[in-house]
Write a protein that holds these residues in place. Sequence first.
Motif, mmCIF file in Angstrom:
data_model
loop_
_atom_site.group_PDB
_atom_site.id
_atom_site.type_symbol
_atom_site.label_atom_id
_atom_site.label_comp_id
_atom_site.label_asym_id
_atom_site.label_seq_id
_atom_site.Cartn_x
_atom_site.Cartn_y
_atom_site.Cartn_z
ATOM 1 N N GLU B 456 0.643 -1.203 -0.091
ATOM 2 C CA GLU B 456 -0.019 0.125 0.218
ATOM 3 C C GLU B 456 0.736 1.331 0.059
ATOM 4 O OE1 GLU B 456 -2.015 0.976 3.660
ATOM 5 O OE2 GLU B 456 -4.108 0.655 2.400
ATOM 6 N N VAL B 457 0.365 2.245 -0.734
ATOM 7 C CA VAL B 457 1.301 3.498 -0.736
ATOM 8 C C VAL B 457 0.170 4.633 -0.515
ATOM 9 C CG1 VAL B 457 2.484 5.011 -2.301
ATOM 10 C CG2 VAL B 457 2.640 2.658 -2.857
ATOM 11 N N GLN B 458 0.606 5.413 0.724
ATOM 12 C CA GLN B 458 -0.272 6.508 0.988
ATOM 13 C C GLN B 458 0.490 7.781 0.014
ATOM 14 O OE1 GLN B 458 -2.885 7.345 2.737
ATOM 15 N NE2 GLN B 458 -3.594 5.021 3.146
ATOM 16 N N VAL B 459 -0.188 8.412 -0.673
ATOM 17 C CA VAL B 459 0.325 9.489 -1.265
ATOM 18 C C VAL B 459 0.114 10.713 -0.505
ATOM 19 C CG1 VAL B 459 0.592 10.681 -3.520
ATOM 20 C CG2 VAL B 459 0.112 8.333 -3.440
#
Lengths: 396, 459
Positions: B456-459
Amino acid sequence: MSVQPVISVVGLTKVYRDFWRRARVRAVNNLDLEVRPGEIFGLLGPNGSGKSTTIKIILGLLNPTRGRVTVFGRPPDDVRVKSRIGYLPEESYLYRFLNARETLDYYGTLFQLPRGERRRRMAQLLDMVGLPRHAARRPVGEYSKGMARRIGLAQALINDPDLLILDEPTSGLDPLGAKLVKDAIVRIGQEFKKTILLSSHLLADVEEVCHRVVILYGGRIQTSGTMEQVLARNEQVQLTGERLSPQTINEIQNLVRQREGRSLTVSVPRDRLEHLFLRIVREAHERQVESAGSGVTGEIAAFLGAEQQGREVIEQLVRVEPEPAAAGESETPAPAPVAEAVLAELTAAGQTAPRPDGQPATTEARKPDAARVKPEPDRSLLSELSGEEPRGGGSS
Amino acid sequence: MARLTFWEGLRMRVVLVVVIALVFVVLRLPFALRGDETLAGRLQTFLSYSLTAVGFLVAVASTFLACATLANEFKTQTLHLVVTKPVSRFQILIGKWLGVNLLGLCMLILCALVIYGFAVFIKNRPALFLRDALTIRDVIWTARTAASPTEPDFLTPAREMVKEQVERQGRFFAAGDQAAVAEYVQKLRDEWLRLNVAEAELYEFEGLLPPERPDTVYQVRYRVRASSPPLDDLVTLDFQFRDPDTLTPLGPPSRFKMPLNQEHQFLAGATPMLRGGRAALLVGNPPVQEDRMLGFVVFFESRDSLKVLYRVGSFEMNYTKAVLFIFLHVAFLSAVGVFFSTFTSFPVAAFCTFAIYALSAASGVWLEAIGANDQYLTPKDDPYGSLGPFIRALLVPLIQFAFPDLARYSGIRNLIDGYYIRLDELLWAAAHTLGYGLLLLVLPGWLIFRAREAAEVQV
């Protein structure tokens, strides 16, 4: 009948969103690609071009925003598919508190390999990636990045995968390690007919190993095709040869000017730094300078792609008839009776022993592998480093 | 997965610290605690303190580990490799939980053995007087259950009274004859439980198990109330065991002057009082109380206010059950911890889990505060005013289910009281804590974990 692609990506789009689900970054944009069985496929692109995102979606680590991905004809989160995949992540995401053996044993357990098989593969893989025995007992957290990546490569191979996915395989490795990885990729791909998908921004690596490449920028495919197609420069010609006298060069230049009306640039090719480095390390190795780092045996783990019985026969044959010392430079064909014996043994073995993935082993599929195992070990790094025959010199 | 989490836990410093703390607690307490200067008091205090402390510390350690393990896999991205292996997310989730529990169980077993060893050590110290030794042997180092007096048949006399009134006196009962019978039964029971001034009542006990040794003592517990209590609340009562068949006294009566509304206890030799599993206890209310010029009417609130405790099991079995209760707390908290760590970071998950722990440990107090235990609340004294019934109808089942009453699901109080821990209590606690924890883990936990992107990538 067309061959079913190993990986099929259709219209893939990935949008990264922030906490409030607002779209922030379009990492992959309407991407189509297909990886066919047995090919070494390169994903190229600068940093942030969507290589890793694509790979993570293919592995089921990320969910696509749009588009369809199938691996071996199944969705990527299918557990059955995963037993046929080996994955080397971009960073070495290993448990810091396990040592190398525990790490490999753990991942082997996740593939439900029996204990004896795990031990056997572990020993072969540790030899293959050149981790000395004392290092294998230290926790992975203490390793240098390159050593951790070697373990990463070993764990990616522990299940004898049909599809190997390598995200930046040579990043963080010294030229020795990079050479090892590149040689391993080429041999695993060519000899064992594994499909390999790798991503890199180190173009030299890709150029040496890949059959087909895709160049990404901004999440889109900019160029794709086989290596020859992509790299062909039809407007230029290169002539290479032994050293020429200035007179000859002058004459050639005159000839070209007369016939084509163009001038010819003449230069002395430079040695590549990689080759220089490898030569220096080889000379140091010959002087037996001790190093705490990793070494390389240049062997490929024997379980990969071969049946145990057939491999044992090969090993016996190799032991009985050592290669000539100078074999590194020339392609010595295997003596005909030996190759025939190998084939006969393999035919017998292949009819009884099933492959690890449950499919019956066909003799036809492995004939070329088996025939090539014999003459090729001498192309490995060690022979290049030391000039010895491959099984004679071990690492520290 | 479980094995890995187990090793991970062992290598987490937090768990090591807890183990050291446990050793300290366990080694320090047996020598520091004196209790009420009797050996029995010392044993009880030691067991109570050390088990409570160990239970709390192991629960805290397991919570930390449970919250850390999955959240850290996300954070350090080791999850990437695990998820790409042929292991389902469900296996990963359950494996994490099992691993934490395995470690918790190991720590508990280790501590339980050490505590047991020290308890044996205290038990075997020389007692100063006989009663102390008997208390340790027959009150603490045992597992007893209570027999309440057998109620005489009130139904037959009640029926006869109603019948007589209807037939002979021609009386008519507006609520029906059955209601009249029930009313008479209640009246007779109240009379049976009431001790008027200068009156004595014989209470019979049945089904008592015979004592193991000739000198075994059983314990009698009683709690009385008075309709018009004396100013100092002190009431004197006489107790005498009699032969249940011949009613001949089996010894001199004992006289106790004790406060009202509290439980009191005394020891009595088991061999003389028992006749084939039966005993008869005469309780007398003296005509004139000690130091006073008058008597008081006293009564037992129910038949459970008078009981004889007799041995039914071993201390070791009881001890195992008490430790199992602690393990249930640990398993519940680790399930909650793993659940929270499927979607939050380690600190948030730990905070949420500890909140659940605190609320669960106090859920009895909480229910009391919102008036769940009061049956007859008027809008005037209802904490929620006239909305009380509706709010309670919603809140009470929610609290009872979502926050298992960990204070009630504990065997320590029964253990140090030598009171047999019933298996059905343990099973019910297990069903509630484990069932609820697993439900949390398997339904929302698994659904969240399955849908969550491992990279998961939280931008």
